[in-house]
Design an enzyme around this catalytic site. Structure first.
Site, PDB file in Angstrom:
ATOM      1  N   ARG A 222     -14.768  13.526 -32.882  1.00 61.60           N
ATOM      2  CA  ARG A 222     -15.690  13.733 -31.616  1.00 61.60           C
ATOM      3  C   ARG A 222     -16.252  15.229 -31.640  1.00 61.60           C
ATOM      4  O   ARG A 222     -17.567  15.361 -31.663  1.00 61.60           O
ATOM      5  CB  ARG A 222     -15.018  13.591 -30.296  1.00 61.60           C
ATOM      6  CG  ARG A 222     -15.178  12.268 -29.781  1.00 61.60           C
ATOM      7  CD  ARG A 222     -13.856  11.895 -28.851  1.00 61.60           C
ATOM      8  NE  ARG A 222     -12.897  11.914 -29.722  1.00 61.60           N
ATOM      9  CZ  ARG A 222     -12.378  10.873 -30.497  1.00 61.60           C
ATOM     10  NH1 ARG A 222     -13.118   9.805 -30.380  1.00 61.60           N
ATOM     11  NH2 ARG A 222     -11.463  10.923 -31.222  1.00 61.60           N
ATOM     12  N   THR A 223     -15.249  16.279 -31.767  1.00 58.62           N
ATOM     13  CA  THR A 223     -15.780  17.488 -31.561  1.00 58.62           C
ATOM     14  C   THR A 223     -16.889  17.850 -32.478  1.00 58.62           C
ATOM     15  O   THR A 223     -17.872  18.308 -32.325  1.00 58.62           O
ATOM     16  CB  THR A 223     -14.524  18.486 -31.250  1.00 58.62           C
ATOM     17  OG1 THR A 223     -13.782  18.055 -30.169  1.00 58.62           O
ATOM     18  CG2 THR A 223     -15.138  19.797 -30.807  1.00 58.62           C
TER      19      THR A 223
ATOM     20  N   LYS B 190      -7.546  28.339 -51.086  1.00 60.48           N
ATOM     21  CA  LYS B 190      -7.576  29.475 -52.299  1.00 60.48           C
ATOM     22  C   LYS B 190      -6.878  30.672 -51.780  1.00 60.48           C
ATOM     23  O   LYS B 190      -6.742  31.674 -52.389  1.00 60.48           O
ATOM     24  CB  LYS B 190      -8.654  29.788 -52.918  1.00 60.48           C
ATOM     25  CG  LYS B 190      -9.630  28.476 -53.485  1.00 60.48           C
ATOM     26  CD  LYS B 190     -10.964  29.023 -53.927  1.00 60.48           C
ATOM     27  CE  LYS B 190     -11.788  28.223 -54.600  1.00 60.48           C
ATOM     28  NZ  LYS B 190     -13.043  28.560 -55.030  1.00 60.48           N
TER      29      LYS B 190
ATOM     30  N   ARG C  49     -12.615  25.193 -35.470  1.00 63.12           N
ATOM     31  CA  ARG C  49     -11.185  24.538 -34.989  1.00 63.12           C
ATOM     32  C   ARG C  49     -10.118  25.008 -35.958  1.00 63.12           C
ATOM     33  O   ARG C  49     -10.413  25.189 -37.243  1.00 63.12           O
ATOM     34  CB  ARG C  49     -11.247  23.247 -34.991  1.00 63.12           C
ATOM     35  CG  ARG C  49      -9.992  22.536 -34.813  1.00 63.12           C
ATOM     36  CD  ARG C  49     -10.158  20.998 -34.566  1.00 63.12           C
ATOM     37  NE  ARG C  49     -10.723  20.904 -33.101  1.00 63.12           N
ATOM     38  CZ  ARG C  49     -10.569  19.595 -32.902  1.00 63.12           C
ATOM     39  NH1 ARG C  49     -10.117  18.372 -33.446  1.00 63.12           N
ATOM     40  NH2 ARG C  49     -11.034  19.328 -31.381  1.00 63.12           N
TER      41      ARG C  49
ATOM     42  N   HIS D 255      -9.077  24.527 -25.414  1.00 63.49           N
ATOM     43  CA  HIS D 255     -10.170  23.705 -26.089  1.00 63.49           C
ATOM     44  C   HIS D 255     -11.331  23.723 -24.755  1.00 63.49           C
ATOM     45  O   HIS D 255     -11.544  22.563 -24.394  1.00 63.49           O
ATOM     46  CB  HIS D 255      -9.597  22.223 -26.268  1.00 63.49           C
ATOM     47  CG  HIS D 255     -10.477  21.386 -27.285  1.00 63.49           C
ATOM     48  ND1 HIS D 255     -11.798  21.798 -27.300  1.00 63.49           N
ATOM     49  CD2 HIS D 255     -10.199  20.277 -27.729  1.00 63.49           C
ATOM     50  CE1 HIS D 255     -12.303  20.692 -28.175  1.00 63.49           C
ATOM     51  NE2 HIS D 255     -11.471  19.855 -28.203  1.00 63.49           N
TER      52      HIS D 255
HETATM   53  C1  NCD Z   1      -8.375  16.530 -28.376  1.00 63.91           C
HETATM   54  C2  NCD Z   1      -8.134  17.777 -29.332  1.00 63.91           C
HETATM   55  O1  NCD Z   1      -8.334  17.856 -30.318  1.00 63.91           O
HETATM   56  O2  NCD Z   1      -7.491  18.540 -28.621  1.00 63.91           O
HETATM   57  N1  NCD Z   1      -9.406  15.841 -29.040  1.00 63.91           N
HETATM   58  C3  NCD Z   1     -10.932  16.086 -28.786  1.00 63.91           C
HETATM   59  O3  NCD Z   1     -11.223  17.103 -29.243  1.00 63.91           O
HETATM   60  N2  NCD Z   1     -11.730  15.246 -27.981  1.00 63.91           N
HETATM   61  C4  NCD Z   1      -7.388  15.645 -27.825  1.00 63.91           C
HETATM   62  C5  NCD Z   1      -6.262  15.296 -29.061  1.00 63.91           C
HETATM   63  O4  NCD Z   1      -6.453  15.502 -30.182  1.00 63.91           O
HETATM   64  O5  NCD Z   1      -5.431  14.677 -28.518  1.00 63.91           O
END
Ligand code: NCD
Length: 304
Positions: free
Chosen positions: A51-52, A80, A101, A129
């Site tokens: 999703r993100t 590397k 991320r 997040h």
């Molecule tokens: C979450 C995350 O990555 O922290 N997912 C997301 O970004 N929608 C929650 C999860 O991974 O459980």
């Protein structure tokens, strides 16, 4: 240079204006179709995501911009031995804005210190997040109409669940919230997050009991047990099915409960719940894209 590392990097007025912008995008998408023409977003994902990452990419495309990036550390020069700082320095000469991320808490903050383009924290380890929280806030606004006077249940892995940490921090800035924190003892919310809510004057109830608390809630935010943060597979197996929301338990909930989940779901919500009008987790996904569109515009200083 503005970055978004922690949800508190945005003032409440800025959150309101992101929400207004997202609602305007929903009403008039064509007005935004060229706002980011010739701009590039880099998505640097050192940790898995569906999703993100895709919603950042869809957001930039819907604004008329372009995207580049990688979706796993293994396919970047991190494999590397390149440092995060070097990767960021390189990418900032290709892209106008970066969503990153990383499994290490604090990595996006560290990266932002020398970066000459805006960095957005798309999740750092078990820490924060903030853009999931933007998705959550738009969902709460659309479902509940207000951020004040709510009983908010958060259930599951409150220790490692970074979305929970950012959401409690964000909601603590509003008025008269009761947080009901439902988790196994081993997965309790970190004390520094509980303290943020308490210091802001909110009520915090910690419990291991979903059945007997569900009836009091206005919002139930379910979360996945974060397997990748466990040191020990046995502990994960023992704890992974601690809480499962099903149609039986929902019978005890308010008619206007809003059920949220950042997704991905494993077992925590039975698929039968998807047909219940109180299920809002797929709406959350859509709201995330609109809030990310609004955020990209804000950080790039662009208007429709
Ligand atoms: C979450 C995350 O990555 O922290 N997912 C997301 O970004 N929608 C929650 C999860 O991974 O459980």
């Amino acid at each position: 240079m503005r970055h978004l590392i922690d949800i508190c990097d945005l003032s409440l007025e800025e959150i309101d204006s992101l929400i207004s912008c997202a609602l305007d995008i929903i009403a008039h998408p064509d007005d935004y179709a060229e706002v980011c023409k010739r701009k590039k977003l880099a998505t640097l994902f050192f940790e898995p995501s569906t999703r993100t990452r895709l919603s950042f990419e869809a957001a930039m495309m819907e604004l008329g911009g372009n995207v580049l990036g990688f979706s796993a550390a293994a396919s970047s020069s991190a494999s590397k031995g390149e440092s995060v700082m070097d990767t960021i320095t390189v990418v900032s000469s290709y892209a106008d804005i970066i969503a990153m991320r990383h499994p290490k808490e604090g990595a996006p903050k560290h990266a932002s210190m020398k970066c000459k383009v805006p960095i957005i924290n798309a999740g750092d380890g078990g820490h924060n997040h903030p853009t999931q929280t933007l998705a959550d806030l738009l969902t709460i606004k659309r479902e509940k109409g207000s951020f004040n006077n709510l009983v908010v249940g958060l259930c599951g892995d409150l220790k490692f669940g970074r979305t929970v940490h950012s959401l409690i921090t964000a909601m603590s800035r509003y008025k008269n919230i009761t947080f009901v924190l439902i988790s196994p003892d081993e997965l309790k919310c970190p004390q520094y997050i509980v303290d943020i809510a308490k210091k802001a004057g909110h009520t915090v109830i910690e419990t291991t009991d979903l059945e007997n608390t569900i009836g009091t809630l206005d919002i139930l935010y379910m979360t996945r047990v974060q397997q990748e943060r466990f040191f020990n597979e046995e502990d994960y197996i023992r704890l992974k099915d601690s809480f499962i929301l099903d149609t039986e338990k929902l019978k005890f909930a308010k008619e206007d409960l809003t059920v949220m989940h950042p997704l991905p779901r494993v077992n925590e919500i039975s698929v039968k719940v998807d047909d219940d009008p109180r299920a809002a987790y797929f709406k959350q996904v859509e709201n995330g894209k609109y809030m990310r569109m609004a955020l990209i515009m804000m950080l790039l200083g662009l208007k429709k």
